[in-house]
Design a protein around this motif. Sequence first.
Motif, PDB file in Angstrom:
ATOM      1  N   VAL A  36      -5.621 -73.175  66.162  1.00  0.00           N
ATOM      2  CA  VAL A  36      -5.647 -74.465  66.844  1.00  0.00           C
ATOM      3  C   VAL A  36      -4.759 -75.446  66.101  1.00  0.00           C
ATOM      4  N   ALA A  37      -3.974 -76.190  66.845  1.00  0.00           N
ATOM      5  CA  ALA A  37      -3.126 -77.203  66.220  1.00  0.00           C
ATOM      6  C   ALA A  37      -3.936 -78.463  65.980  1.00  0.00           C
ATOM      7  N   PHE A  38      -3.921 -78.939  64.739  1.00  0.00           N
ATOM      8  CA  PHE A  38      -4.584 -80.191  64.385  1.00  0.00           C
ATOM      9  C   PHE A  38      -3.546 -81.118  63.789  1.00  0.00           C
ATOM     10  N   GLY A  39      -3.019 -82.016  64.554  1.00  0.00           N
ATOM     11  CA  GLY A  39      -1.994 -82.901  64.037  1.00  0.00           C
ATOM     12  C   GLY A  39      -0.788 -82.092  63.566  1.00  0.00           C
ATOM     13  N   LEU A  40      -0.447 -82.272  62.305  1.00  0.00           N
ATOM     14  CA  LEU A  40       0.724 -81.571  61.784  1.00  0.00           C
ATOM     15  C   LEU A  40       0.349 -80.244  61.140  1.00  0.00           C
ATOM     16  N   ALA A  41      -0.884 -79.800  61.381  1.00  0.00           N
ATOM     17  CA  ALA A  41      -1.330 -78.559  60.744  1.00  0.00           C
ATOM     18  C   ALA A  41      -1.889 -77.598  61.791  1.00  0.00           C
ATOM     19  N   LEU A  42      -1.986 -76.331  61.364  1.00  0.00           N
ATOM     20  CA  LEU A  42      -2.661 -75.339  62.200  1.00  0.00           C
ATOM     21  C   LEU A  42      -3.965 -74.957  61.517  1.00  0.00           C
ATOM     22  N   HIS A  43      -5.022 -74.835  62.299  1.00  0.00           N
ATOM     23  CA  HIS A  43      -6.257 -74.273  61.752  1.00  0.00           C
ATOM     24  C   HIS A  43      -6.390 -72.860  62.281  1.00  0.00           C
ATOM     25  N   VAL A  44      -6.500 -71.933  61.360  1.00  0.00           N
ATOM     26  CA  VAL A  44      -6.625 -70.532  61.742  1.00  0.00           C
ATOM     27  C   VAL A  44      -7.996 -70.046  61.277  1.00  0.00           C
ATOM     28  N   SER A  45      -8.789 -69.533  62.220  1.00  0.00           N
ATOM     29  CA  SER A  45     -10.153 -69.132  61.860  1.00  0.00           C
ATOM     30  C   SER A  45     -10.400 -67.674  62.191  1.00  0.00           C
ATOM     31  N   GLY A  46     -11.327 -67.103  61.425  1.00  0.00           N
ATOM     32  CA  GLY A  46     -11.734 -65.729  61.660  1.00  0.00           C
ATOM     33  C   GLY A  46     -13.068 -65.484  60.984  1.00  0.00           C
ATOM     34  N   ARG A  47     -13.689 -64.343  61.302  1.00  0.00           N
ATOM     35  CA  ARG A  47     -15.027 -64.103  60.766  1.00  0.00           C
ATOM     36  C   ARG A  47     -14.996 -63.588  59.322  1.00  0.00           C
ATOM     37  N   HIS A  48     -13.909 -62.933  58.946  1.00  0.00           N
ATOM     38  CA  HIS A  48     -13.881 -62.334  57.608  1.00  0.00           C
ATOM     39  C   HIS A  48     -12.825 -63.010  56.754  1.00  0.00           C
ATOM     40  N   PRO A  49     -13.252 -63.842  55.800  1.00  0.00           N
ATOM     41  CA  PRO A  49     -12.313 -64.627  54.978  1.00  0.00           C
ATOM     42  C   PRO A  49     -11.301 -63.726  54.276  1.00  0.00           C
ATOM     43  N   GLN A  50     -11.796 -62.607  53.761  1.00  0.00           N
ATOM     44  CA  GLN A  50     -10.932 -61.707  53.003  1.00  0.00           C
ATOM     45  C   GLN A  50      -9.792 -61.181  53.859  1.00  0.00           C
TER      46      GLN A  50
END
Lengths: 310, 379
Positions: A257-271
């Motif tokens: 998801v684009a948040f302003g000048l950044a992208l937020h990238v999410s997932g269930r497994h941090p590793q």
Amino acid sequence: MNPASTSFAIDVANVTKTFGARSVVNQIGLRVGIGEIFGFLGPNGSGKTTFLRILCGLLTPDAGQGQCLGFDIRTQAGEIRRRVGYMTQRFSFYEDLTIEENLDFVARIYQIPGRREAVQRSLERLGLTERRRQLAGVLSGGWKQRLALAACLIHSPQLLLLDEPTAGVDPKARRDFWEEIHTLAAEGLTVLITTHYMDEAERCHRLAYIAYGNLLAQGTVEEVVRQAGLATFEITGPDLPALARQLRALPGVEQVVAFGLALHVSGRHPQRLAEVLAPLIQAPRTLRPIESGLEDVFIGLMSGARDNFQ
Amino acid sequence: MTLLGFNFARWWAIVAKEFIQMRRDRLTFGMMIGIPCVQLILFGYAINSDPKHLPTAVLSADHSVFSRSLVQALGHSAYFDVVAQAATETEVQRMLAHGEVMFVIHIPEDFERKLLRGERPAVLMEADATDPAATSNALGTLQQIIDRLIDRDLTGPVTTMRGRPGPVELRIHRHYNPEGITQYNIVPGLLGVVLTMTMVIITAVAITRERERGTMENLLSTPARPAEVMLGKIVPYIIVGYLQTSAILLAARFLFQVPFHGSLMLLLAVMFVFIVANLSMGITFSTIARNQLQAMQMSFFFFLPSLLLSGFMFPFRGMPVWAQSIGSVFPLTHFLRIVRGILLKGNSLPDILPHLWPLTAFLVVALTLGIRRYRQTLD
Ligand SMILES: Nc1ncnc2c1ncn2[C@@H]1O[C@H](COP(=O)(O)OP(=O)(O)OP(=O)(O)O)[C@@H](O)[C@H]1O
Ligand SMILES: [Mg+2]
């Protein structure tokens, strides 16, 4: 049922409502404590309005049971109505009546003692005194919302059911509105409120997320975020839209998801997520883990849920 | 104050609200006063006018001079236009049935000879009395036309018959409508027609409008009960009904000189039952209809048979039994009898009771139905 015997303003279980073959509210159970501000979130068409209508007896559930202010939602709708202030999503006061006349009508219907004073007080509290002789129909959207709120507070209800009360209301008025809600809650009024705004969700004591009739998450903001178990990275740098397209195709990436000048990238497994992302991000782009926000969580929940309409 | 679950304060809240809304809705209000005026003028003047030059056919079996001058005299009078000379009875009947002519005059064989011999021959005038107001004046002049003709043309032995009534026997057959409504019937009848139309429509849209505007959701979430809402919506329109009544009665008295033989108070009291009966019907429609258009359509489906089968358009006794049975259901039917009874015949309460109770029964049934059908939920 004796109202004193319960500490919950709302206590329902398994509430189900179907329209035709679609279950719009699907086995929802909810407990809201007295004096609590409870946020109700979910995408459009997820059944929030329908659920509120069931609570105040405007719709009969197909299944499920429970009580609202100690009264059975199936059999004691009359008692509930007397004690609940329900603010509909669509403006539902009389457009051909003035503000004052609308409030006066409501005050009469609820047989408020000292009606005129109550109407005056309510006009003052919401800053509507100057506009009292204006027809409700000519008010701007935000003022209509304020009128509606004033009207559903006039009989001093014990429970407020607010259906998107701040849609189209300016930031200042919204802040005043939330101040008011918190003051009322501190006095023991319970508030169930639906909203699409994240900042408002964060102002609630607790919240629930419902998608296509199903309750997906429930708790305080922290609890909801924690339950989601979502890891999020923030990426900054040039040419992000192209990168976003690239990232969405990667395994382990659930949302970008684009948040302003950044992208937020999410997932269930941090590793896994970190391993997948690292090779793609070179200077001048930056990659860093952040706390998942409520919005990340909700977008995640929403894309995980399937609209039962399709 | 609460009585059997009916709360007067809440009821009054609805009444007050409806009054304000009615006052603001100028168009509807204007229509409610305007419609009766237009109808009054349309029905009142149009029907009461004195139509002339009505098409007439002649079926003559006598070819004498006198027969010919009779036909000529008819044609010269303002009322009759001789448009056809028929040869056979079947032809005549067809013309009447198709409305090509409104009158057929039958002149018998040897008419002149019999007249001269003083045998009182019969002239038969057949009239299409579907619209009796249209034919009655014409028929009224017929005797005069014949008398004048005899005065002018006949000399000799017949002159001795002058002065004695009827050297010619005039027979009149009114077809299709044996009863014959006089113009006095129409204006009082209009009172019922106008009220049926406006009262039913106005409340029929009352609840559907709330539903369409979304205000129903709000109203339902308040403690207001069905009976309070319904009766609250009815009250303001009772007053409108009485306003219309006053307008029509004034016009009846001063524009149309309708006689007022009975008690005005009794009439106004009966009006109450009639007005509320129609308002209740409208309210019931509005609980069934999904939107305002449907509500309007239902009102018209109610209004049309009321108009046609009540005895306003056609004489009640002229209708077949099944139509009479249907007609007896409508409040208008009973109201027409009451209003004509009171105004024209000077009826008092005992006289009108047989018509008053069906009206009351209708009211009770319609209102009960409406209250029971009123849904307190949105599903
Ligand atoms: N009376 C009804 N008959 C049939 N379907 C209905 C009815 N009311 C609602 N629905 C359907 O139920 C679903 C849920 O509607 P609801 O209004 O509860 O959603 P919502 O969560 O309030 O949406 P929004 O955020 O847009 O207000 C929608 O798909 C809607 O079309
Ligand atoms: Mg909604």
